[in-house]
Design a protein around this motif. Structure first.
Motif, PDB file in Angstrom:
ATOM      1  N   ASP A 154     -16.894  25.243 -12.647  1.00  0.00           N
ATOM      2  CA  ASP A 154     -17.651  25.611 -11.688  1.00  0.00           C
ATOM      3  C   ASP A 154     -19.082  24.969 -11.984  1.00  0.00           C
ATOM      4  OD1 ASP A 154     -15.560  27.063 -10.611  1.00  0.00           O
ATOM      5  OD2 ASP A 154     -16.451  28.927 -11.318  1.00  0.00           O
ATOM      6  N   CYS A 155     -19.174  23.715 -12.635  1.00  0.00           N
ATOM      7  CA  CYS A 155     -20.400  23.050 -12.779  1.00  0.00           C
ATOM      8  C   CYS A 155     -20.550  22.164 -11.752  1.00  0.00           C
ATOM      9  CB  CYS A 155     -20.537  22.502 -14.038  1.00  0.00           C
ATOM     10  SG  CYS A 155     -19.557  20.941 -14.292  1.00  0.00           S
ATOM     11  N   GLU A 156     -21.774  22.029 -11.357  1.00  0.00           N
ATOM     12  CA  GLU A 156     -22.430  20.561 -10.511  1.00  0.00           C
ATOM     13  C   GLU A 156     -22.826  19.682 -11.394  1.00  0.00           C
ATOM     14  OE1 GLU A 156     -21.452  20.279  -7.558  1.00  0.00           O
ATOM     15  OE2 GLU A 156     -20.254  22.276  -7.132  1.00  0.00           O
ATOM     16  N   ILE A 157     -22.725  18.412 -11.054  1.00  0.00           N
ATOM     17  CA  ILE A 157     -23.247  17.012 -11.844  1.00  0.00           C
ATOM     18  C   ILE A 157     -24.031  16.148 -10.445  1.00  0.00           C
ATOM     19  CG2 ILE A 157     -22.704  15.186 -13.188  1.00  0.00           C
ATOM     20  CD1 ILE A 157     -20.536  16.833 -14.351  1.00  0.00           C
ATOM     21  N   GLU A 158     -24.992  15.727 -10.824  1.00  0.00           N
ATOM     22  CA  GLU A 158     -25.618  14.994  -9.956  1.00  0.00           C
ATOM     23  C   GLU A 158     -26.466  13.855 -10.770  1.00  0.00           C
ATOM     24  OE1 GLU A 158     -26.719  13.187  -6.293  1.00  0.00           O
ATOM     25  OE2 GLU A 158     -25.450  14.836  -6.630  1.00  0.00           O
ATOM     26  N   VAL A 159     -26.812  12.644 -10.003  1.00  0.00           N
ATOM     27  CA  VAL A 159     -27.434  11.787 -10.584  1.00  0.00           C
ATOM     28  C   VAL A 159     -29.015  11.979 -10.714  1.00  0.00           C
ATOM     29  CG1 VAL A 159     -28.192   9.368 -10.405  1.00  0.00           C
ATOM     30  CG2 VAL A 159     -25.913   9.812  -9.702  1.00  0.00           C
ATOM     31  N   LEU A 160     -29.365  12.174 -11.831  1.00  0.00           N
ATOM     32  CA  LEU A 160     -30.991  12.409 -12.029  1.00  0.00           C
ATOM     33  C   LEU A 160     -31.893  11.508 -11.610  1.00  0.00           C
ATOM     34  CD1 LEU A 160     -32.817  14.956 -12.443  1.00  0.00           C
ATOM     35  CD2 LEU A 160     -32.445  14.391 -14.775  1.00  0.00           C
ATOM     36  N   ASP A 161     -31.777  10.413 -12.610  1.00  0.00           N
ATOM     37  CA  ASP A 161     -32.616   9.021 -12.625  1.00  0.00           C
ATOM     38  C   ASP A 161     -31.666   7.823 -12.201  1.00  0.00           C
ATOM     39  OD1 ASP A 161     -34.503   7.080 -12.903  1.00  0.00           O
ATOM     40  OD2 ASP A 161     -35.034   7.570 -14.930  1.00  0.00           O
ATOM     41  N   PRO A 162     -31.877   7.188 -10.894  1.00  0.00           N
ATOM     42  CA  PRO A 162     -30.925   6.162 -10.656  1.00  0.00           C
ATOM     43  C   PRO A 162     -31.311   4.859 -11.492  1.00  0.00           C
ATOM     44  CG  PRO A 162     -31.932   7.184  -8.654  1.00  0.00           C
ATOM     45  CD  PRO A 162     -32.672   7.859 -10.004  1.00  0.00           C
ATOM     46  N   GLN A 163     -32.385   4.632 -11.996  1.00  0.00           N
ATOM     47  CA  GLN A 163     -32.821   3.699 -12.802  1.00  0.00           C
ATOM     48  C   GLN A 163     -32.011   3.609 -14.457  1.00  0.00           C
ATOM     49  OE1 GLN A 163     -37.019   3.492 -13.028  1.00  0.00           O
ATOM     50  NE2 GLN A 163     -37.330   3.341 -10.954  1.00  0.00           N
TER      51      GLN A 163
ATOM     52  N   GLY B 164     -29.374   5.738 -15.052  1.00  0.00           N
ATOM     53  CA  GLY B 164     -28.049   6.551 -14.626  1.00  0.00           C
ATOM     54  C   GLY B 164     -27.776   8.047 -15.310  1.00  0.00           C
ATOM     55  N   ASP B 165     -29.051   8.483 -15.707  1.00  0.00           N
ATOM     56  CA  ASP B 165     -28.739   9.862 -16.332  1.00  0.00           C
ATOM     57  C   ASP B 165     -28.359  11.042 -15.229  1.00  0.00           C
ATOM     58  OD1 ASP B 165     -29.469   8.603 -18.627  1.00  0.00           O
ATOM     59  OD2 ASP B 165     -31.671   9.416 -18.544  1.00  0.00           O
ATOM     60  N   LEU B 166     -27.475  11.802 -15.796  1.00  0.00           N
ATOM     61  CA  LEU B 166     -26.870  12.817 -14.914  1.00  0.00           C
ATOM     62  C   LEU B 166     -27.567  14.236 -15.235  1.00  0.00           C
ATOM     63  CD1 LEU B 166     -23.262  11.554 -14.511  1.00  0.00           C
ATOM     64  CD2 LEU B 166     -25.344  10.941 -12.922  1.00  0.00           C
ATOM     65  N   VAL B 167     -27.870  14.987 -14.296  1.00  0.00           N
ATOM     66  CA  VAL B 167     -28.134  16.373 -14.706  1.00  0.00           C
ATOM     67  C   VAL B 167     -26.898  17.247 -14.278  1.00  0.00           C
ATOM     68  CG1 VAL B 167     -28.893  16.972 -12.317  1.00  0.00           C
ATOM     69  CG2 VAL B 167     -29.635  18.459 -14.280  1.00  0.00           C
ATOM     70  N   ILE B 168     -26.652  18.139 -15.434  1.00  0.00           N
ATOM     71  CA  ILE B 168     -25.659  19.038 -15.456  1.00  0.00           C
ATOM     72  C   ILE B 168     -25.980  20.305 -15.051  1.00  0.00           C
ATOM     73  CG2 ILE B 168     -23.418  19.875 -16.515  1.00  0.00           C
ATOM     74  CD1 ILE B 168     -23.308  17.285 -18.007  1.00  0.00           C
ATOM     75  N   VAL B 169     -25.556  21.175 -13.974  1.00  0.00           N
ATOM     76  CA  VAL B 169     -26.042  22.592 -13.818  1.00  0.00           C
ATOM     77  C   VAL B 169     -24.666  23.549 -14.228  1.00  0.00           C
ATOM     78  CG1 VAL B 169     -26.837  24.314 -12.329  1.00  0.00           C
ATOM     79  CG2 VAL B 169     -27.521  21.795 -11.995  1.00  0.00           C
ATOM     80  N   LEU B 170     -24.923  24.212 -15.083  1.00  0.00           N
ATOM     81  CA  LEU B 170     -23.696  25.056 -15.629  1.00  0.00           C
ATOM     82  C   LEU B 170     -23.593  26.258 -14.876  1.00  0.00           C
ATOM     83  CD1 LEU B 170     -24.013  24.567 -19.458  1.00  0.00           C
ATOM     84  CD2 LEU B 170     -22.789  23.192 -17.864  1.00  0.00           C
ATOM     85  N   ARG B 171     -22.364  26.781 -15.024  1.00  0.00           N
ATOM     86  CA  ARG B 171     -22.232  28.267 -14.448  1.00  0.00           C
ATOM     87  C   ARG B 171     -23.197  29.311 -14.420  1.00  0.00           C
ATOM     88  NH1 ARG B 171     -15.975  30.710 -15.169  1.00  0.00           N
ATOM     89  NH2 ARG B 171     -16.923  30.800 -17.281  1.00  0.00           N
TER      90      ARG B 171
END
Length: 1410
Positions: free
Chosen positions: A343-352, A354-361
């Motif tokens: 049930d985590c959600e992942i989204e692009v954090l910094d497009p330059q 390519g880092d992604l942020v992970i929001v855990l349960r």
């Protein structure tokens, strides 16, 4: 026959999407809250860097969205993106923003269900399969996976497509497509060069549906799919398996998933397989496409993350110890993270980067970084974000995450408040870290940074298959170091929140001294995990009384803030000096001035203020608070700040022969508007000498016209023109026919006119054509700001002769001018239009109007714009005043003001921001019916919100620990009336360990050697003070015991005296592992008196265990049976009635073998009737007798259903049973043994079905409540004075209702989405009227996303009787114009008075005690 109304809208966020929706450069956020769609804008507060969410519009949906996607279409009227919504049962809706009407407009709706789609005969149905919606990054097409393995492709026209396509291609029938019937908003017309041929083009092309097995025969069990970036043709990746993945068959189906990439040829409707990566971990469940500089796709599993590039090369990382055990796939070991990716959600954090942020349960944040070697991915690194850097600003599991402009991140939640975060990089972190000696030997950091890209490209082209060179190792080490430090370089700050009541775990009614002696409050346990709260809900605003001034016989009062003048000080020093507060009190004979300073009020005696004479109409200030203006009926008087007399301006006609009276005034520095009794207007202006001089109105439309009402308004200097009405002051006037006119000051130039205002159209514009008939007699007009100090907008409020209030919000649109250029206009009136805002205001009966005398007899007091605690509000005066409040994240709402009695005057206190923030300082004062002046204070702690239309105050529940506080999740609540305390059962997560000793299953000594253990709830019971909302005492439950039900029931405490006492009864189930049977226990607690703590007077009580009975089966439900002090328990597969004995045991006296597990148990007062619902057989209806003790089954439901909640509903001598099942369907059943169809009552008659759209709170989610209003058939018109209003004052009971028992009962229902609904029984006449009104509104109203409310609610009756009326749809009748509204009422057989009475009852007017 019943009517269901949604009292509170859903608040839990299920989906969110950031896109430029209103304009190409807009930063909008679209949020779906179950069946509610909201559009927000990100606005920076003035003079700060703080960003806030501001609601633009909201729309109820006749469906449940499953996905939101953005489309960049070339045909949108604003140039922004379009919005594609997916709903359950394979439906798509394409909407765009309509700038002409300032609302969303439906382009098309697509159905992929029914007979046109061939589904497997023995396969799962559409409603049991999850649908997946994905959109090509270039907006060339969208794909919807629905059913078991069906794929619908919907192509879109792009920027390079031909405007006119071949007629044969356009004529192809689209499978499941259906036009919405809105040609003006959804069609695009192109004209050929000869000008004779016209063809209607749509933004989409004919869609097609194909089985996924046609792409590849191995795609029999698709898991997820998504379109990929950086492909010339639409290309998507599919995660699938040839066999169904199963954790129970892990050894046989280990690593059974395959990732395949297919490219689509939309013209040929064909596909090509590009790559295929087999033997992937079986627990992968999502595909996330990645843009450059990373590229490829990220596959998300429960224990690992896998990256697949465009060539099929994989890089994986395991995040816990189970990654190696569950899969043999090659991956990097980061098991020390101990992350749970469910049930985590992942989204692009910094497009330059390519880092992604992970929001855990659990709400914590982590950053995923890629080690890039040129254009190749060398590895993945995950880093937790520490609490110091904002990694724990979230408190619960996310439902969606979307990245926004300006480095903002929105995290939506179904289990708590949604958050708007701002992230930034700490650029000093990498520089502050010392580089090792080995890193500094080769070359300086600057040289490495300059040669990074070139070296990577050389390696990518020349040494792709060669062994790694020393330079490649150096670049890899630098990239690895940067990736490791990436998590520490991000900082997250909380900027704004969307408050949520979801999910509502349990609720009860209680009493509190703050709510009033005869009032109740609704207390609910909401949220999950660390986001759980106790919510106290009231239908009115409950201010805190600070003090009562030592003044008597007060009739009216006024408060002004003045700027003191000191000749010895410069103007700068004077402006920096705090303003003084003056108070004017009228006692029936004189008006005395006071100087107010904190707790004291000193009367000012040595002044020129005339105390004798008639009472003032109003007292205010002008010229930057340096001139005090007093308006009486016959004159205007001005004073300086020391109350020295300046001017006396009499009110007379132009010839000076006739004395005129002042009717109303309006202030807007430096102007004063005066409306006189001959319908003439006088506008005064402060000149340079500080005197009020009238403007020359001779020969102007203002001077020659006759006006019913008027006001002055000027927007703040920082307000945007896109929603404002110009920064310069303007006079807004209402002429004799109800037309709207606006004149700029001081030249009195007419800048806007809308003669169609009395028709109350949905969109008011200056160029709207005139109509005949259907006018509404308007009496008052007010233009004012509504909102908080940071975010406020102008609104226009008009009042009719029947005391109805209509709200309009301004917007700008010109067909020949873009929105961007409109925002730059100087006057703010170019392309000005007004959009009607939906409201549910019901006027209150005011006894003061019937008893008033003089010229104002029977006339309600004028509407007032007030400012309290920095909020801009509108006051509806009266003995039961109401406030129109707008939160930044909600629409304007009317809320009553509960002060414990009748109110004669409302006085906002002019307080500064610093004084407002200080505790103990009042915000406003009230004059009660006894002539007392009382000062009150509104809650400003940030935990109280009004955006739902109710006052909601939330309190977190936590226990102190050695390292801080431990948040508790509230699961069950109850109120102990005798002790005036709340009983709360809460829990927190702890590690699960198998029991080592067990009598039945033997000892369990072989514990698994794992660190990431499963979690179970550890329950505890708390006593909470109803006054201070603080925990008095806590009792922990045994380990592994889950509280399934908790109630305060009257039990027989003694077998000898038969004394009954309210006790706490708790039913539990013990979790001992999947291979051991469940156990249960019935615990009875009593509250006894103890010696209190001197610092805590409420601590003089304590819980004491009276009885505890262990049972073989889990106890799943509790209820009191009869009036003899017995408790009924659903124990295992039996219903048992138990009585409390002297020795502390609970002796069973009667039982019923149900042969299934009961989840819901309800009784109907002391009648002995009971309901039992289970998850398989449906509903049981029976009776209980005491001599001898016996349980009888009287009837059952005819169909099998999974019962989640049930309740009795008596009405008009008949007994109905209301059931809510797991399909979110509300079923109305009736017990009628005289009907032959019931087989002497053995079968309950099924009277109607209604789809709610929300999951109810299990077991205790329904409560039958008495109504203080009479049934609709007995309603009589109660008018204000000269027939100005209808209704009851403040929901109070009439004299007859106080003596007689209530004749009307309603059912209050709570849901997981945070919504609260009300079910009202109807008589035959009212049902026919409301059902006819519903049918008319269904066809006339504009429904968002083109959905059909009739199909969504499925309000179809059964067995020849009526169904359930959608009260929320009936409440939307105010969206129609006056003429259309009267026509609809006439067709439905009703009138304005009957509609007002119906809306009052359906809207919860009978719940005045809340």
């Amino acid at each position: 026959m019943q009517c269901y109304t949604e009292l509170l809208p859903p608040t839990a966020v299920t989906h969110a999407l950031a896109l430029p929706f209103l304009t190409p450069a807009a930063n909008n956020l679209v949020v779906a809250k179950s069946s509610l769609l909201q559009i927000f804008d990100i606005i920076s507060a003035p003079n700060t860097t703080t960003a806030r969410l501001s609601l633009i519009a909201e729309y109820p949906l006749s469906g449940t969205p499953t996905a939101l996607r953005s489309l960049a279409l070339p045909t949108t009227p604003t140039g922004g993106h379009a919005l594609l919504l997916a709903f359950k049962d394979a439906r798509l809706s394409l909407v765009e923003w309509d700038p002409a009407n300032h609302r969303i407009s439906t382009i098309s709706i697509h159905y992929y269900e029914g007979e046109n789609i061939a589904l497997p005969p023995f396969g799962p149905s559409l409603k049991t399969c999850d649908s997946v919606l994905t959109v090509d990054p270039s907006s060339r097409c969208a794909a919807l996976k629905f059913g078991a393995r069906h794929l619908a492709i919907l192509p879109f026209r792009g920027w390079g497509d031909e405007l006119v396509e071949d007629a044969d291609a356009e004529g192809e029938a689209e499978v499941g497509d259906m036009d919405t019937g809105e040609p003006a908003a959804s069609k695009r017309t192109a004209t050929l060069d000869n000008g004779t041929d016209h063809r209607t083009l749509t933004p989409y092309i004919s869609s097609f549906v194909l089985p996924m097995t046609t792409l590849d025969p191995a795609l029999t069990h698709p898991v997820h799919l998504a379109f990929l970036h950086e492909y010339r043709e639409p290309t998507f990746g599919i995660l699938s398996a040839s066999l169904q993945p199963s954790l129970s068959l892990l050894e046989e189906r280990k690593d059974c998933l395959t990732y395949s990439v297919f490219t689509l040829d939309l013209s040929q409707r064909a596909s090509t397989n590009l790559i295929s990566v087999p033997k992937l971990p079986s627990d992968l469940w999502r595909v996330i496409p990645l843009a450059l500089p990373v590229g490829g796709a990220l596959l998300v599993g429960t224990n690992e993350l896998v990256h697949v590039d465009q060539n099929g090369k994989t890089s994986a990382v395991g995040v816990n110890e189970f990654a190696r055990k569950a899969s043999g796939f090659s991956m990097t070991d980061q098991s020390s993270l101990n992350m749970r990716l469910e049930d985590c959600e992942i989204e692009v954090l910094d497009p330059q980067t390519g880092d992604l942020v992970i929001v855990l349960r659990d709400g914590t944040l982590a950053v995923l970084s890629f080690k890039l070697l040129g254009r190749n991915v060398g590895g993945l690194t995950i880093t937790h974000v520490s609490a110091e850097q904002g990694g724990q600003v979230n408190a619960s599991a996310p439902s969606c995450v979307t990245a926004m402009q300006g480095q903002h991140l929105f995290i939506g939640r179904e289990d708590g408040n949604s958050s708007l975060l701002h992230w930034q990089k700490d650029t000093l972190a990498p520089l502050s870290k010392k580089r090792s000696h080995a890193q500094m030997l080769d070359q300086p950091p600057a040289a490495v940074a300059e040669d990074d890209e070139e070296a990577a490209e050389d390696v990518d082209e020349d040494d792709l298959y060669a062994p790694t060179a020393e330079s490649v190792k150096r670049v890899a080490s630098v990239s690895k170091l940067a990736a490791v430090e990436a998590g520490s370089t991000y900082r997250f700050d909380l900027r704004d929140e969307l408050r949520s009541l979801g999910p509502i775990n349990d609720f009860c009614l209680g009493k509190s001294p703050k709510a009033g002696a005869e009032k109740l409050e609704l207390m609910a346990g909401v949220g999950r995990g660390n986001a759980s709260r106790l919510a106290f809900l009231h239908r009115e605003i409950i201010p805190e009384e600070i003090r009562t001034r030592d003044l008597s016989n007060v009739r009216d009062a006024w408060s002004v803030s003045i700027q003191p003048k000191d000749p010895s000080e410069s103007s700068d020093d004077a402006s920096a000096k705090p303003n003084e507060q003056l108070f004017f009190v009228y006692d029936g004979d004189t008006t005395r001035p006071y100087k107010r300073a904190n707790d004291s009020m000193v009367e000012m005696t040595d002044t020129s203020f005339e105390s004798d004479g008639p009472p003032p109409l109003t007292i205010s200030t002008l010229a930057n608070d340096t001139i005090i203006v007093r308006a009486r009926r016959t004159e205007i008087t001005t004073y300086d700040t020391d109350l020295g007399l300046n001017q006396i301006i009499p009110m007379s006609d132009d010839e000076g022969d006739t004395e005129l009276n002042v009717v109303a005034t309006s202030f807007c520095d430096p102007y004063l508007l005066v409306l006189r009794d001959d319908s003439s207007i006088v506008i005064l202006k402060v000149d340079r000498q500080g005197d009020l001089e009238p403007l020359d109105l001779q020969g102007t439309a203002v001077g020659e016209g006759r006006w019913l009402s008027g006001c002055l308004y000027a927007a703040a200097s920082h307000e945007s023109h896109s929603h404002g009405l110009g920064h310069e002051p303007a006079a807004w006037l209402l002429n004799g026919e109800g037309g709207l006119h606006c004149f700029a000051l001081p030249d009195l130039r007419e800048v806007y006119a809308a003669p169609t205002l009395p028709f109350l159209p949905p969109v008011l514009s200056a160029d709207a054509p005139q109509r005949r008939g259907g006018k509404v007699a308007l009496t008052e007009l007010l233009v004012t700001d509504l909102g908080t100090e940071e975010l406020h907008r102008p609104y226009m409020i008009v009042r009719s002769s029947l005391d109805d209030l209509t709200l309009y919000e301004p917007f700008h649109h010109d067909a020949t001018t873009t929105s961007a250029s409109l925002a730059g206009k100087d006057n703010g009136f170019e392309g000005l239009r007004f959009r009607k805002v939906p409201t549910s205001y019901v006027p209150k009966y005011d006894e003061g109007l019937d008893n008033s005398d003089g010229s104002d007899a029977g006339r309600p007091a004028p509407l007032r714009a007030v400012r309290v605690t920095g909020r801009s509000m509108m006051l509806v005066p009266g003995q039961a005043p109401s406030l129109l409040i707008k939160e930044a994240v909600g629409q304007p709402k009317f809320l009553g003001l509960r002060t414990g009695g009748k109110v004669n005057a409302f006085v906002p206190l002019q307080t500064t921001a610093q004084v407002t923030a200080e505790s103990g300082n009042p915000h406003f004062a009230l004059v009660d019916a006894h002539g007392k002046l009382k000062e009150f204070r509104l809650p400003v702690d940030g935990n109280t919100g009004y955006e739902t239309g109710w006052s909601v105050h939330t309190v977190p529940l936590a226990l102190p620990t050695d390292d801080g506080e431990r948040a508790l999740e509230v699961r069950h609540v109850a109120f102990h009336e005798a002790r005036n305390v709340y009983v709360v059962a809460a829990c927190s997560e702890v590690d699960f360990v198998l029991p080592e000793e067990d009598d039945e299953g033997g000892g369990r000594t072989d514990q698994d050697d794992i660190t990431l253990r499963p979690q179970i709830p550890q329950y505890s019971v708390h006593l909470l003070s109803a006054t201070t909302h603080r925990i008095i005492e806590s009792v922990s439950m045994p380990y592994g015991e889950t509280v399934t039900s908790m109630k305060v029931l009257p039990l027989e405490a003694s077998e000898r005296t038969h004394e009954q006492r309210s006790m706490i009864v708790i039913g539990t189930a013990t979790i001992r592992g999947e291979d051991l049977p469940a156990k249960g226990a019935l615990t009875v607690l009593d509250i006894i008196d103890v010696v209190p703590d001197p610092d805590r007077p409420e601590s003089g009580i304590k819980m004491k265990a009276v009885a505890r009975e262990d049972t073989k089966g889990a106890i799943t439900a509790l209820e009191a049976f009869g009036d003899c002090g017995l408790v009924g328990t659903a124990q295992g597969q039996k219903i048992m009635i138990r009585g409390l004995k002297e020795d502390g045991s609970c002796l069973p006296v009667a039982f019923l073998d149900a042969q299934t597990y009961i989840t819901t148990l309800r009784t109907f007062g002391r009648s002995g009737l009971w309901l039992a619902g289970d998850a398989w057989k449906g509903l049981w209806f029976g009776g209980f007798i005491e001599e001898p003790y016996k349980l009888n089954v009287l009837g059952k439901s005819r169909t099998q259903m999974e019962v989640m909640a049930a309740e009795f509903l008596p009405f008009d001598g008949q007994l109905f049973v209301v059931v809510v099942d797991a399909e979110m369907g509300l079923h109305c059943l009736q017990y009628d043994p005289e009907d032959a169809k019931t087989l002497s009552g053995q079968r309950l008659l099924h009277r109607g079905t209604f789809h709610l759209g929300h999951f109810p709170t299990p077991a205790g989610g329904m409560m039958v409540l008495p109504s203080t209003l009479a049934p609709m058939s007995e309603q009589t018109a109660v008018t204000n004075g000269n027939g100005l209003a209808n209704g009851h004052q403040n929901g109070e009971k009439t004299a007859a209702a106080r003596e007689d028992p209530p004749k009307l009962f309603q059912i209050l229902t709570t849901f997981h989405s945070g919504a609260i609904g009300l079910l009202t029984p109807l008589d035959e006449t009212t049902y026919r009227r409301l059902s006819g009104l519903q049918a008319q509104l269904t066809s006339l109203l504009e429904h968002a996303a083109g959905l059909n409310p009739r199909a969504f609610r499925a309000a179809v009756g059964s067995e020849g009787r009526g169904g359930v009326v959608d009260g929320s749809l009936v409440q939307r009748i105010g969206e129609l114009g006056a003429a259309r509204r009267a026509e609809v009422l006439g067709r439905a057989g009703g009138d304005g008075w009957s509609l007002r009475s119906d809306l009052e009852v359906l809207g919860g007017g009978g719940l005045g005690y809340l």
